[in-house]
Design a protein around this motif. Structure first.
Motif, PDB file in Angstrom:
ATOM      1  N   LEU A 283      57.381  67.231  49.815  1.00 26.58           N
ATOM      2  CA  LEU A 283      58.393  67.014  50.845  1.00 26.58           C
ATOM      3  C   LEU A 283      57.751  66.185  51.951  1.00 26.58           C
ATOM      4  O   LEU A 283      56.792  66.619  52.590  1.00 26.58           O
ATOM      5  CB  LEU A 283      58.873  68.360  51.393  1.00 26.58           C
ATOM      6  N   ASN A 284      58.258  64.949  52.157  1.00 29.36           N
ATOM      7  CA  ASN A 284      57.703  64.037  53.159  1.00 29.36           C
ATOM      8  C   ASN A 284      58.714  63.868  54.295  1.00 29.36           C
ATOM      9  O   ASN A 284      59.857  63.466  54.068  1.00 29.36           O
ATOM     10  CB  ASN A 284      57.400  62.672  52.521  1.00 29.36           C
ATOM     11  N   PHE A 285      58.267  64.181  55.516  1.00 29.02           N
ATOM     12  CA  PHE A 285      59.161  64.138  56.667  1.00 29.02           C
ATOM     13  C   PHE A 285      59.200  62.705  57.220  1.00 29.02           C
ATOM     14  O   PHE A 285      58.256  62.234  57.848  1.00 29.02           O
ATOM     15  CB  PHE A 285      58.690  65.127  57.729  1.00 29.02           C
ATOM     16  N   SER A 286      60.309  62.025  56.974  1.00 25.11           N
ATOM     17  CA  SER A 286      60.444  60.627  57.372  1.00 25.11           C
ATOM     18  C   SER A 286      60.726  60.491  58.859  1.00 25.11           C
ATOM     19  O   SER A 286      60.332  59.508  59.486  1.00 25.11           O
ATOM     20  CB  SER A 286      61.578  59.967  56.578  1.00 25.11           C
ATOM     21  N   TYR A 287      61.431  61.464  59.422  1.00 33.07           N
ATOM     22  CA  TYR A 287      61.798  61.391  60.842  1.00 33.07           C
ATOM     23  C   TYR A 287      61.970  62.806  61.354  1.00 33.07           C
ATOM     24  O   TYR A 287      62.519  63.673  60.669  1.00 33.07           O
ATOM     25  CB  TYR A 287      63.116  60.615  60.999  1.00 33.07           C
ATOM     26  N   TYR A 288      61.489  63.062  62.593  1.00 34.17           N
ATOM     27  CA  TYR A 288      61.627  64.399  63.143  1.00 34.17           C
ATOM     28  C   TYR A 288      61.590  64.359  64.666  1.00 34.17           C
ATOM     29  O   TYR A 288      60.855  63.596  65.275  1.00 34.17           O
ATOM     30  CB  TYR A 288      60.528  65.325  62.620  1.00 34.17           C
ATOM     31  N   VAL A 289      62.446  65.169  65.270  1.00 32.81           N
ATOM     32  CA  VAL A 289      62.466  65.391  66.724  1.00 32.81           C
ATOM     33  C   VAL A 289      62.664  66.893  66.917  1.00 32.81           C
ATOM     34  O   VAL A 289      63.605  67.467  66.373  1.00 32.81           O
ATOM     35  CB  VAL A 289      63.616  64.628  67.406  1.00 32.81           C
ATOM     36  N   ASP A 290      61.767  67.524  67.674  1.00 36.06           N
ATOM     37  CA  ASP A 290      61.842  68.972  67.859  1.00 36.06           C
ATOM     38  C   ASP A 290      61.341  69.322  69.256  1.00 36.06           C
ATOM     39  O   ASP A 290      60.227  68.955  69.634  1.00 36.06           O
ATOM     40  CB  ASP A 290      61.009  69.693  66.798  1.00 36.06           C
ATOM     41  N   GLU A 291      62.161  70.033  70.011  1.00 42.06           N
ATOM     42  CA  GLU A 291      61.827  70.340  71.405  1.00 42.06           C
ATOM     43  C   GLU A 291      60.827  71.477  71.543  1.00 42.06           C
ATOM     44  O   GLU A 291      60.215  71.644  72.593  1.00 42.06           O
ATOM     45  CB  GLU A 291      63.100  70.688  72.167  1.00 42.06           C
ATOM     46  N   LYS A 292      60.637  72.282  70.476  1.00 43.14           N
ATOM     47  CA  LYS A 292      59.765  73.447  70.581  1.00 43.14           C
ATOM     48  C   LYS A 292      58.365  73.206  70.029  1.00 43.14           C
ATOM     49  O   LYS A 292      57.415  73.881  70.421  1.00 43.14           O
ATOM     50  CB  LYS A 292      60.393  74.629  69.825  1.00 43.14           C
ATOM     51  N   LEU A 296      53.793  67.960  66.780  1.00 39.82           N
ATOM     52  CA  LEU A 296      54.776  67.533  65.788  1.00 39.82           C
ATOM     53  C   LEU A 296      54.122  67.033  64.511  1.00 39.82           C
ATOM     54  O   LEU A 296      54.611  67.278  63.407  1.00 39.82           O
ATOM     55  CB  LEU A 296      55.670  66.440  66.377  1.00 39.82           C
ATOM     56  N   ALA A 297      52.986  66.325  64.635  1.00 43.25           N
ATOM     57  CA  ALA A 297      52.338  65.741  63.454  1.00 43.25           C
ATOM     58  C   ALA A 297      51.911  66.829  62.480  1.00 43.25           C
ATOM     59  O   ALA A 297      52.074  66.681  61.257  1.00 43.25           O
ATOM     60  CB  ALA A 297      51.138  64.897  63.876  1.00 43.25           C
ATOM     61  N   ASP A 298      51.360  67.939  62.988  1.00 40.04           N
ATOM     62  CA  ASP A 298      50.952  69.037  62.107  1.00 40.04           C
ATOM     63  C   ASP A 298      52.160  69.793  61.576  1.00 40.04           C
ATOM     64  O   ASP A 298      52.186  70.223  60.411  1.00 40.04           O
ATOM     65  CB  ASP A 298      50.037  70.007  62.861  1.00 40.04           C
ATOM     66  N   GLU A 299      53.153  69.976  62.427  1.00 43.63           N
ATOM     67  CA  GLU A 299      54.334  70.740  62.043  1.00 43.63           C
ATOM     68  C   GLU A 299      55.107  70.049  60.913  1.00 43.63           C
ATOM     69  O   GLU A 299      55.641  70.700  60.020  1.00 43.63           O
ATOM     70  CB  GLU A 299      55.244  70.908  63.258  1.00 43.63           C
ATOM     71  N   PHE A 300      55.148  68.712  60.969  1.00 41.74           N
ATOM     72  CA  PHE A 300      55.963  67.961  60.005  1.00 41.74           C
ATOM     73  C   PHE A 300      55.111  67.075  59.093  1.00 41.74           C
ATOM     74  O   PHE A 300      55.561  66.007  58.686  1.00 41.74           O
ATOM     75  CB  PHE A 300      56.996  67.111  60.748  1.00 41.74           C
ATOM     76  N   LYS A 301      53.927  67.518  58.749  1.00 41.90           N
ATOM     77  CA  LYS A 301      53.111  66.752  57.812  1.00 41.90           C
ATOM     78  C   LYS A 301      53.616  66.996  56.383  1.00 41.90           C
ATOM     79  O   LYS A 301      54.247  68.028  56.103  1.00 41.90           O
ATOM     80  CB  LYS A 301      51.644  67.147  57.936  1.00 41.90           C
ATOM     81  N   PRO A 302      53.371  66.066  55.462  1.00 41.11           N
ATOM     82  CA  PRO A 302      53.854  66.238  54.079  1.00 41.11           C
ATOM     83  C   PRO A 302      53.330  67.541  53.487  1.00 41.11           C
ATOM     84  O   PRO A 302      52.212  67.969  53.783  1.00 41.11           O
ATOM     85  CB  PRO A 302      53.283  65.018  53.349  1.00 41.11           C
TER      86      PRO A 302
END
Length: 865
Positions: A283-292, A296-302
């Motif tokens: 699962l590869n995260f192409s785009y992400y925005v998260d206020e919490k 973000l890079a670690d949270e949404f890494k492949p």
């Protein structure tokens, strides 16, 4: 009047001195006349005011208090109420209520609740009513009325009539002897009531009209909002489609614009798009925005597909709308990871284009003010179709752009150096040929290539009888365990290592190929002696007996090898592979980790297996399988508890067939499932008969089920049907399964076990201790009894290590509130030792061998008397 009359009248009004007889009476008459004129003037003014109210008041809630004030100007009316009567629904509603002692009755009231009240009398009679204390006593004595509220002095009520129908009552009440009502008060209130009715009807009609206008206005506003929403949605979809054509737009900007468009339709403060890599299960995260998220890079890494909520969307290919409580429930069921405490609402939709799963689009809320609903899910799912199309079209456009650039580059290269282009083309053709002929994982030749090479070797043998060759058919042992425990990635790594080593063990002129899964074949050509093939097989076997290190963990496997030497009887490669495969299975059946050479007896064994399979199918149809019963007893007093039913086959063709001779093949061909159901039904019938014959409903039967039964959603219905047909209670049936059933398709297995438990059937885990024996499934699955495998029980009094294992199992079962059964007890010493270790039940030859139904009936007669 005549003059004589006037004179006569004058004569009657004067005394002898010619003066008036009673000036005082004339003054009183004049004063009374003046008072009556004032009262008439007041009534006129009041009625005029009521008429004005009917024109000036815009709402009934403002009208009633002014009616009260107007009536109070005509008579004493400190306590007044107006009640409306609905003839259709037979209800009352006190729309206005002022009383110095009683509280206003709230809401719409059933008319029958006021039966016997003065209000009730006015409504039913349609007549005004003045109730004095004497009349009240008379009415009560005649059971006409009963008390409601505080008792007063006088009560005066008149009906509100519209089109000769009572629509309500207006009433006044006195609690003081100084305030009494009279007939003129009654007439005045009756007259005033008609003016009140006219105003009420007008205001009610006006209010109904206003309500209808307001309702229609709301409908129109809703239609306008829906139209605006549709226009916004259409505009959003158009903008998403337009993004596809902006090829120069950076990919991150593309996704940001998609986010912005979605955010105009739904609250999408926290948003991500993840693309699904099917080949690598990533699962590869192409785009992400998260206020919490702080990082973000670690949270949404492949990441590899795991137990996230996005994976649930991918697996189901359907929208998933979850509250925090629902996310927590999934975690507690072991289906997902634990949700973040801050998550309030989560909504994910799959991105699908032309049936291809591209990924997932997710929005989530951390605020209780933002909760997604099904309408949001439907909208996001609808938008996702256009987003999927946009993403796919952009990918295709990007691919086309890259292809075009590549084509231009190739044209330039062709222009500059034709030889280089030819070289590259040959290289590409070579690569394509290699790809078509080789396994994508290991790089070894594939089945198609191997078949061609083997057919070529057979043709050479036909031309040159002295040419000898051999085929080695390899199957890895315990490879499924590696895949199940470490995952497919680890299994792939192991296959690559083994493929490389196999190539290094053979000569340059030999061929190693992968047929698929964990099967490999080796073609050894131009043999001088068979020992060369045996030497290679021996080296492969010894190599695969060594442990491998995969992802910092030791992995043990092994191989079973079938060897087939060239022979003039073979005309094609498929037949040779078939016989080599048969030799491999013979090696596996003989103990694994070895090699066997094919001979004619193996072929006969295959033919015998086919014949046996056909006979088993006939035996199922002819109901030849019968249950044999082995008693299960309490170890503390050897009291009979029940029986285990074991399948036995008395064949009309083969005679008595031992279980070890037919059950393995029945399991391999899935015929065991039909045998199991046949044994269960016959066992239930027999136990029901014994319960009635011996008047003992506590006797139960325990039946084995092959693991694949639990992979079928129809299992609970199958068991319920058997119980219904035989009349046996569910509490008298036990179902035994092995640990193998708990390792695959756990969701459907758990559902089936829970359904059986709900039905009343108990679940027994058979052969415990010989498999994986994981504590996790003991906690997760609803197991009632652990059956300790006979390998630990046999002569346990002579084996201290087995005693320790059995004691551990018994203590574990006790802590989990499970009973224990010791299988295979064959002597008194083992029975006594198990009883001392608090094992509950036992079965085995020491107590009784499995018996036919007739022998078992005699045993029951002796045991139960």
């Amino acid at each position: 009047m005549t003059k004589a009359g006037i004179q006569q009248a004058d004569t009657g009004c004067n005394d002898s001195n010619g003066k008036p007889q009673d000036v005082t009476e004339l003054a009183k008459a004049f004063a009374q006349l003046q008072q009556e004129n004032q009262e008439l003037q007041a009534r006129y003014t009041a009625l005029f005011h009521l008429n004005q109210l009917s024109q000036e008041c815009d709402q009934l809630i403002n009208f009633y208090p002014q009616v009260h004030r107007t009536i109070a100007s005509l008579m004493t009316a400190e306590n007044l109420y107006i009640v409306l009567y609905d003839q259709t629904f037979d209800t009352l509603e006190f729309v206005y209520y002022v009383d110095e002692k009683d509280e206003r009755p709230e809401g719409v009231i059933d008319f029958k609740e006021f039966e016997g009240s003065f209000t009730n009398l006015v409504i039913e009679s349609k007549q005004p009513l003045l109730v004095t204390p004497s009349l009240e006593k008379q009415l009560r004595d005649n059971y006409k009325t009963k008390s409601f509220g505080s008792r007063g002095t006088d009560w005066l009520g008149v009906p509100l009539l519209h089109n000769d129908e009572v629509i309500g009552v207006i009433a006044v009440q006195s609690y003081s002897e100084s305030i009494r009502y009279t007939e003129p008060d009654l007439h005045m209130l009756t007259f005033a009531a008609q003016h009140v009715v006219s105003a009420m009807v007008r205001l009610q009609d006006q209010q109904r009209l206003q309500n209808a206008v307001n309702s229609r206005t709301k409908e129109l506003m809703a239609q306008i909002r829906e139209r605006e929403k549709s226009e916004l949605l259409q505009e959003s979809l158009y903008r998403i489609s337009e993004l596809t054509n902006e090829i120069e737009l950076d990919i991150n900007e593309f996704y940001a614009n998609v986010h912005n468009i979605v955010g105009q339709l739904i609250n999408a403060t926290n948003f991500f798009i993840a693309k699904y890599d099917k080949e690598n299960e990533m699962l590869n995260f192409s785009y992400y925005v998260d206020e919490k998220s702080e990082n973000l890079a670690d949270e949404f890494k492949p990441r590899k597909l795991a137990n996230g909520y996005s994976e649930l969307v991918l697996r189901s290919k359907q929208s998933l709308l979850l509250s925090y409580q629902e996310m927590l429930a999934l975690y507690q069921q072991g289906k997902t990871a634990k949700p973040q405490d801050s998550t309030h609402s989560w909504l994910g939709v799959p991105l699908i284009y032309s049936g291809q799963l591209l990924g997932v689009m997710v929005i989530q809320s951390y605020s209780e003010k933002v909760s997604y609903n099904q309408q949001d899910a439907d909208l996001l799912n609808f938008v996702s179709n256009h987003v999927s199309a946009a993403i796919k079209r952009r990918e295709l456009a990007e691919f086309e752009r890259q292809s075009h650039e590549l084509l231009e580059q190739q044209v330039k290269l062709r222009t500059l150096a034709l030889e280089e282009e030819i070289s590259q083309r040959k290289q590409a053709e070579k690569l394509l040929k290699h790809t078509a002929a080789h396994d994508s994982l290991t790089g070894l030749p594939n089945r198609t290539v191997f078949i061609d090479l083997l057919n070529h070797a057979i043709a050479c043998k036909k031309r040159k009888p002295a040419f000898e060759f051999a085929v080695l058919f390899l199957d890895l042992d315990r490879f499924k365990v590696v895949n199940d425990s470490l995952g497919h990635h680890a299994g792939d790594m192991l296959l690559k290592i083994i493929a490389a080593e196999l190539q290094s063990m053979v000569r340059d002129k030999d061929t190693v190929a992968r047929l698929g899964g964990d099967e490999f074949v080796v073609l050894i050509e131009d043999l001088e002696s068979k020992e060369e093939a045996f030497d290679i097989a021996k080296r492969i076997t010894e190599f695969l007996q060594q442990p491998f290190t995969i992802e910092n963990q030791l992995v043990f496997t092994g191989t079973s090898i079938g060897i087939l030497f060239s022979d003039d009887r073979y005309d094609n490669a498929d037949l040779m592979l078939r016989d080599a495969d048969t030799a491999m299975y013979h090696a596996k059946d003989s103990g694994k980790g070895r090699y066997e050479v094919f001979d004619a007896s193996m072929h006969r064994k295959v033919q015998n297996a086919l014949s046996l399979e056909a006979d088993i199918r006939e035996a199922i149809e002819w109901q030849e399988f019968q249950p044999y019963f082995q008693p299960i007893l309490r170890l503390d007093n050897q009291g009979l508890k029940g029986f285990e039913a074991l399948a036995r086959w008395q064949s009309t063709k083969r005679g008595f067939v031992f279980p070890n001779d037919f059950i393995p093949l029945a399991e391999e061909t899935d015929l065991i499932q039909a045998i199991d159901l046949q044994i269960i039904e016959k066992s239930c019938q027999q136990i029901k008969q014994w319960q009635e014959a011996f008047n003992d409903s506590a006797i139960y039967v325990s039946c084995n089920l092959f693991c694949k039964h639990f992979f079928s959603p129809s299992l609970p219905d199958d068991i319920a049907k058997i119980l219904q047909n035989t009349g046996l209670k569910p509490e008298s049936l036990r179902i035994e399964l092995t640990e193998r059933a708990l390792l695959e398709n756990t969701d459907i297995v758990l559902a089936n076990m829970q359904a059986l438990k709900l039905m009343g059937v108990k679940i027994l885990l058979d052969d415990f201790g010989t498999g994986y024996s994981s504590l996790s499934y003991l906690h997760r699955f609803p197991i009632d009894v652990l059956k300790i495998d006979r390998s630990f029980i046999n002569n346990v009094h002579e084996h201290d290590n087995h005693q320790a294992i059995i004691k551990t199992i018994i203590d574990l079962a006790t802590n989990l509130h499970m009973a224990t059964v010791g299988e295979g007890i064959e002597n008194l010493a083992d029975a006594e030792l198990l009883q001392q270790m608090d094992c509950n039940y036992g079965q085995g030859y020491y107590f009784a061998k499995p018996m036919s139904a007739s022998d078992c009936a005699s045993y029951l007669k002796a045991k139960l008397g």
